[in-house]
Design a protein around this motif. Structure first.
Motif, PDB file in Angstrom:
ATOM      1  N   SER A 199       0.773  -1.251  -0.291  1.00 40.89           N
ATOM      2  CA  SER A 199      -0.102  -0.157  -0.109  1.00 40.89           C
ATOM      3  C   SER A 199       0.889   1.191   0.038  1.00 40.89           C
ATOM      4  N   LYS A 200       0.285   2.309  -0.435  1.00 42.33           N
ATOM      5  CA  LYS A 200       1.295   3.607  -0.391  1.00 42.33           C
ATOM      6  C   LYS A 200       1.013   4.299   0.988  1.00 42.33           C
ATOM      7  N   PRO A 201       1.910   4.985   1.198  1.00 41.07           N
ATOM      8  CA  PRO A 201       1.622   5.845   2.236  1.00 41.07           C
ATOM      9  C   PRO A 201       0.295   6.205   2.986  1.00 41.07           C
ATOM     10  N   THR A 202      -0.536   6.507   1.717  1.00 39.78           N
ATOM     11  CA  THR A 202      -1.998   7.008   2.057  1.00 39.78           C
ATOM     12  C   THR A 202      -2.869   5.717   2.433  1.00 39.78           C
ATOM     13  N   GLU A 204      -3.654   3.408   0.375  1.00 42.28           N
ATOM     14  CA  GLU A 204      -4.202   3.093  -0.924  1.00 42.28           C
ATOM     15  C   GLU A 204      -3.435   1.889  -1.434  1.00 42.28           C
TER      16      GLU A 204
END
Length: 258
Positions: A199-202, A204
């Motif tokens: 997952s991205k840092p966000t 997502e």
């Protein structure tokens, strides 16, 4: 199959550029993509894939067998693996070393054998497409080298990568279409069906948008042509782009529309 054809095309150009000897050319048997052959000698010499990194070399006529039979036995270290026709006609050898294919084609063309050219360092011009073609051709040349020679050249290669300026045109993808395709996939790769690898840092899920029919081939930048893929499948599509995978992605898009 496509990879072997490219390697044989490079080999054909390489041999035809050498003065003297026979004038040979690569051709393909009508209706059979696998049956490629060299012509211009005492008969056709077939080269076709048998599997991953395995090749079949066949001599089609008795005059060609008389000319090259002993050479093939010496190079392969064995008698023919089979004969394609009764009466011991059209002997075939199965080999796993492309270097034997190279040597056989040189012998067929009556050219003095030469090691594959070193990677070309000629300036790259005419944009990104020409650069990619240059990279692909030199990768094929490197793949044709015997391992010991490849190691020697790799060890002697300049350690600093060469920088070139490339002028090219590119397509501007609609970020809303790409983002929708990823959110529609809900964190699952549209091709292999597994969850995004990270997952991205966000938070997502990390997936990449991909045009099933490439924009460069006339594909639309629309939700009916864009899917979300994991990095591995995305690279797979750009390297292989297999018909069965394309069909699977097209079916997945249809499922979304229902």
């Amino acid at each position: 199959m496509a990879e072997l054809k490219k390697r044989l095309e490079i080999l054909e150009r390489e041999i035809r550029s050498i003065p003297g000897g026979g004038d040979i050319w690569l051709d393909q048997q009508p209706g059979s993509a696998k049956h490629m052959y060299f012509d211009g000698g005492a008969g056709k010499m077939y080269v076709k894939p048998r599997g991953i990194n395995e090749y079949e070399i066949a001599l089609s006529t008795n005059p060609l067998v008389d000319e090259m039979g002993s050479f093939m036995i010496e190079q392969c270290g064995k008698q023919p693996d089979k004969y394609n026709h009764p009466g011991r006609r059209e002997p075939c050898w199965w080999v796993t070393d492309f270097e034997i294919v190279r040597r056989a084609v040189y012998r067929y063309a009556h050219k003095s054998y030469q090691l594959p050219d070193e990677v070309s360092l000629a300036p790259v011009q005419n944009g990104e497409k020409a650069l990619m073609a240059w990279v692909e051709e030199n990768e094929q040349r490197a793949a044709a080298l015997p391992l010991d020679l490849l190691q020697k050249r790799a060890e002697q290669a300049p350690a600093i990568a060469r920088k070139v300026d490339v002028l090219s045109a590119t397509y501007i993808r609609n970020p809303e279409v790409a983002n929708y395709a990823k959110r529609r996939a809900n964190g699952i790769c549209d091709l292999c069906g597994t969850a995004a690898p990270f997952s991205k840092p966000t938070g997502e899920p990390y997936l990449e948008s991909h045009h099933v029919k490439w924009i460069s081939n006339g594909g639309e930048d629309s939700i009916n042509n864009v899917v979300a893929l994991c990095p591995n499948c995305h690279r797979k599509m750009h390297v292989l782009n297999r018909d069965e995978d394309i069909e699977k992605l097209e079916q997945q898009i249809l499922q979304y529309g229902r």
